[in-house]
Structures are given as C-alpha cells and as structure tokens.
Write a protein that holds these residues in place. Structure first.
Motif, PDB file in Angstrom:
ATOM      1  N   MET A  98       1.057  -1.154  -0.004  1.00 47.32           N
ATOM      2  CA  MET A  98      -0.046  -0.090  -0.076  1.00 47.32           C
ATOM      3  C   MET A  98       0.718   1.166  -0.137  1.00 47.32           C
ATOM      4  O   MET A  98       0.464   2.285  -0.698  1.00 47.32           O
ATOM      5  CB  MET A  98      -0.806   0.180   1.328  1.00 47.32           C
ATOM      6  CG  MET A  98      -1.851   1.127   1.187  1.00 47.32           C
ATOM      7  SD  MET A  98      -2.994   1.231   2.657  1.00 47.32           S
ATOM      8  CE  MET A  98      -3.638  -0.379   3.000  1.00 47.32           C
ATOM      9  N   MET A  99       2.111   1.198   0.740  1.00 47.02           N
ATOM     10  CA  MET A  99       2.966   2.303   0.525  1.00 47.02           C
ATOM     11  C   MET A  99       3.491   2.502  -0.716  1.00 47.02           C
ATOM     12  O   MET A  99       3.776   3.676  -1.213  1.00 47.02           O
ATOM     13  CB  MET A  99       4.135   2.070   1.618  1.00 47.02           C
ATOM     14  CG  MET A  99       5.072   3.265   1.744  1.00 47.02           C
ATOM     15  SD  MET A  99       6.493   2.753   2.568  1.00 47.02           S
ATOM     16  CE  MET A  99       7.077   1.399   1.211  1.00 47.02           C
ATOM     17  N   ILE A 100       3.977   1.450  -1.489  1.00 46.76           N
ATOM     18  CA  ILE A 100       4.474   1.494  -2.662  1.00 46.76           C
ATOM     19  C   ILE A 100       3.162   1.977  -3.728  1.00 46.76           C
ATOM     20  O   ILE A 100       3.569   2.896  -4.429  1.00 46.76           O
ATOM     21  CB  ILE A 100       4.804   0.224  -3.153  1.00 46.76           C
ATOM     22  CG1 ILE A 100       6.014  -0.396  -2.379  1.00 46.76           C
ATOM     23  CG2 ILE A 100       5.091   0.124  -4.626  1.00 46.76           C
ATOM     24  CD1 ILE A 100       7.338   0.269  -2.221  1.00 46.76           C
ATOM     25  N   TYR A 101       1.940   1.645  -3.385  1.00 51.51           N
ATOM     26  CA  TYR A 101       1.054   2.465  -4.302  1.00 51.51           C
ATOM     27  C   TYR A 101       0.907   3.770  -4.081  1.00 51.51           C
ATOM     28  O   TYR A 101       0.713   4.632  -5.253  1.00 51.51           O
ATOM     29  CB  TYR A 101      -0.258   1.538  -3.913  1.00 51.51           C
ATOM     30  CG  TYR A 101      -1.467   2.239  -4.573  1.00 51.51           C
ATOM     31  CD1 TYR A 101      -1.840   2.479  -5.780  1.00 51.51           C
ATOM     32  CD2 TYR A 101      -2.423   2.960  -3.611  1.00 51.51           C
ATOM     33  CE1 TYR A 101      -2.852   2.987  -6.456  1.00 51.51           C
ATOM     34  CE2 TYR A 101      -3.440   4.064  -4.250  1.00 51.51           C
ATOM     35  CZ  TYR A 101      -3.800   3.781  -5.662  1.00 51.51           C
ATOM     36  OH  TYR A 101      -4.655   4.687  -5.990  1.00 51.51           O
ATOM     37  N   PHE A 102       1.011   4.364  -2.862  1.00 53.04           N
ATOM     38  CA  PHE A 102       0.860   5.704  -2.712  1.00 53.04           C
ATOM     39  C   PHE A 102       2.132   6.552  -3.135  1.00 53.04           C
ATOM     40  O   PHE A 102       2.044   7.703  -3.561  1.00 53.04           O
ATOM     41  CB  PHE A 102       0.670   5.933  -1.162  1.00 53.04           C
ATOM     42  CG  PHE A 102      -0.854   5.735  -0.754  1.00 53.04           C
ATOM     43  CD1 PHE A 102      -1.742   6.371  -1.262  1.00 53.04           C
ATOM     44  CD2 PHE A 102      -1.193   4.867   0.248  1.00 53.04           C
ATOM     45  CE1 PHE A 102      -3.314   6.123  -0.848  1.00 53.04           C
ATOM     46  CE2 PHE A 102      -2.715   4.695   0.791  1.00 53.04           C
ATOM     47  CZ  PHE A 102      -3.459   5.402   0.070  1.00 53.04           C
ATOM     48  N   GLY A 103       3.242   5.707  -3.038  1.00 52.82           N
ATOM     49  CA  GLY A 103       4.457   6.314  -3.563  1.00 52.82           C
ATOM     50  C   GLY A 103       4.313   6.798  -5.062  1.00 52.82           C
ATOM     51  O   GLY A 103       4.706   7.861  -5.715  1.00 52.82           O
ATOM     52  N   PHE A 104       3.665   5.701  -5.844  1.00 50.90           N
ATOM     53  CA  PHE A 104       3.395   5.779  -7.254  1.00 50.90           C
ATOM     54  C   PHE A 104       2.342   6.956  -7.452  1.00 50.90           C
ATOM     55  O   PHE A 104       2.460   7.513  -8.577  1.00 50.90           O
ATOM     56  CB  PHE A 104       3.159   4.352  -7.924  1.00 50.90           C
ATOM     57  CG  PHE A 104       4.365   3.703  -8.256  1.00 50.90           C
ATOM     58  CD1 PHE A 104       5.026   4.167  -9.314  1.00 50.90           C
ATOM     59  CD2 PHE A 104       4.659   2.580  -7.602  1.00 50.90           C
ATOM     60  CE1 PHE A 104       6.338   3.327  -9.751  1.00 50.90           C
ATOM     61  CE2 PHE A 104       5.685   1.721  -8.152  1.00 50.90           C
ATOM     62  CZ  PHE A 104       6.402   2.173  -9.079  1.00 50.90           C
ATOM     63  N   ARG A 105       1.372   7.076  -6.636  1.00 52.23           N
ATOM     64  CA  ARG A 105       0.524   8.189  -6.652  1.00 52.23           C
ATOM     65  C   ARG A 105       1.011   9.349  -6.618  1.00 52.23           C
ATOM     66  O   ARG A 105       0.525  10.272  -7.404  1.00 52.23           O
ATOM     67  CB  ARG A 105      -0.718   7.844  -5.769  1.00 52.23           C
ATOM     68  CG  ARG A 105      -1.866   6.748  -6.213  1.00 52.23           C
ATOM     69  CD  ARG A 105      -2.314   7.264  -7.377  1.00 52.23           C
ATOM     70  NE  ARG A 105      -3.556   7.797  -7.108  1.00 52.23           N
ATOM     71  CZ  ARG A 105      -4.191   8.741  -7.823  1.00 52.23           C
ATOM     72  NH1 ARG A 105      -3.815   9.060  -9.019  1.00 52.23           N
ATOM     73  NH2 ARG A 105      -5.116   9.472  -7.539  1.00 52.23           N
ATOM     74  N   LYS A 157      -2.851   9.557 -12.419  1.00 54.67           N
ATOM     75  CA  LYS A 157      -3.138   8.476 -13.115  1.00 54.67           C
ATOM     76  C   LYS A 157      -3.385   7.134 -12.214  1.00 54.67           C
ATOM     77  O   LYS A 157      -2.328   6.345 -11.612  1.00 54.67           O
ATOM     78  CB  LYS A 157      -2.002   7.893 -13.946  1.00 54.67           C
ATOM     79  CG  LYS A 157      -1.873   9.270 -15.045  1.00 54.67           C
ATOM     80  CD  LYS A 157      -0.503   8.661 -15.861  1.00 54.67           C
ATOM     81  CE  LYS A 157      -0.412   9.840 -16.831  1.00 54.67           C
ATOM     82  NZ  LYS A 157       0.563   9.559 -17.967  1.00 54.67           N
ATOM     83  N   GLN A 158      -4.497   7.208 -11.359  1.00 57.14           N
ATOM     84  CA  GLN A 158      -4.800   6.068 -10.576  1.00 57.14           C
ATOM     85  C   GLN A 158      -4.620   4.653 -10.794  1.00 57.14           C
ATOM     86  O   GLN A 158      -3.859   3.859 -10.191  1.00 57.14           O
ATOM     87  CB  GLN A 158      -6.213   6.278  -9.785  1.00 57.14           C
ATOM     88  CG  GLN A 158      -6.525   5.558  -8.722  1.00 57.14           C
ATOM     89  CD  GLN A 158      -7.794   5.718  -8.011  1.00 57.14           C
ATOM     90  OE1 GLN A 158      -8.852   6.235  -8.735  1.00 57.14           O
ATOM     91  NE2 GLN A 158      -7.848   5.217  -6.750  1.00 57.14           N
ATOM     92  N   SER A 159      -5.116   4.409 -11.878  1.00 56.09           N
ATOM     93  CA  SER A 159      -5.043   3.005 -12.262  1.00 56.09           C
ATOM     94  C   SER A 159      -3.640   2.689 -12.898  1.00 56.09           C
ATOM     95  O   SER A 159      -3.163   1.574 -12.607  1.00 56.09           O
ATOM     96  CB  SER A 159      -6.214   2.679 -13.762  1.00 56.09           C
ATOM     97  OG  SER A 159      -5.811   3.362 -14.546  1.00 56.09           O
TER      98      SER A 159
END
Length: 126
Positions: free
Chosen positions: A40-47, A53-55
C-alpha cells in the motif's frame, strides 16, 4: 502539488505502522499485514509520482512489488549482502513466498479503494 503531498504523507504514515506489525502484531499480521502495508505504501508512492493516473499507479505498484518478490529467488553474493543490511532486507526481502504476492495485491487494492473513496468524499465536500 497538494495531491502529491497527501500521497507522500500517506506513504510515510504507513511506514511506522508496517514496522510495528513486525513487532507488536498478531502472528497473522506479522505474516501478511506488514507485506500488505508495504505494498500500500508503494501504491501511494506511485500515486505521488503520477497523481492524475490512479489505475496506472495501481499497475506500477503491483508490478514493482511482484518484481521485488520474484527477485528473492535470485541469490548472488552482492544482492544477499544488500539483504543483510536492515534497510536492504526490508526493501528486498529474503525469500520468495506465494502468500506475499496475495498480500501485495490485497494491500494495493485497499490503497486503491481508500484513494478512490477519499477522492469521492473530497469532491462531494466541495
């Protein structure tokens, strides 16, 4: 710029929580929760990198996490030396587990959902 800061704060917020699951969590949280929070932290890092670009962030995070897990099948001296360092071990992990792939998917899906709900509630408030 405001969105990037929010995503950075979300990622930073998850770090101590994820580390705490390794020490204080139940056996289930130790086995799966930390990995899900890491993803989840990696996801927010990419966000933070791609705030519009959410998807795309979802897929980038999933591929990144899966590549890190697959890299754990490789045991050359140089990468194992990195893994012996505490930070290197936290980032790269030590051994491949199929269950980690599921934990990563769950963590990223939860992050994606929270992100979507947060955006919708923010937009409805204004």
């Amino acid at each position: 710029m405001k969105n990037r800061l929010i995503y950075l704060l979300c990622a930073l917020f998850l770090i101590p929580i994820g580390l705490a699951t390794r020490i204080y969590g139940t056996e289930f949280m130790k086995l799966y929760g930390g990995d899900a929070l890491w993803a989840m932290m990696i996801y927010f890092g990419f966000r933070m990198l791609f705030p519009s670009k959410q998807s795309s962030a979802f897929w980038y995070a999933l591929i990144f996490c899966y590549l890190i897990e697959i890299s754990q099948l490789y045991h050359a001296e140089w990468i194992d030396a990195i893994r012996q360092n505490r930070l290197g071990g936290l980032i790269l992990g030590f051994g491949f587990l199929w269950s980690d792939l599921v934990s990563y998917l769950v963590g990223i899906l939860v992050g994606y959902y929270l992100d979507k709900v947060g955006q919708e509630s923010f937009l409805s408030a204004y």
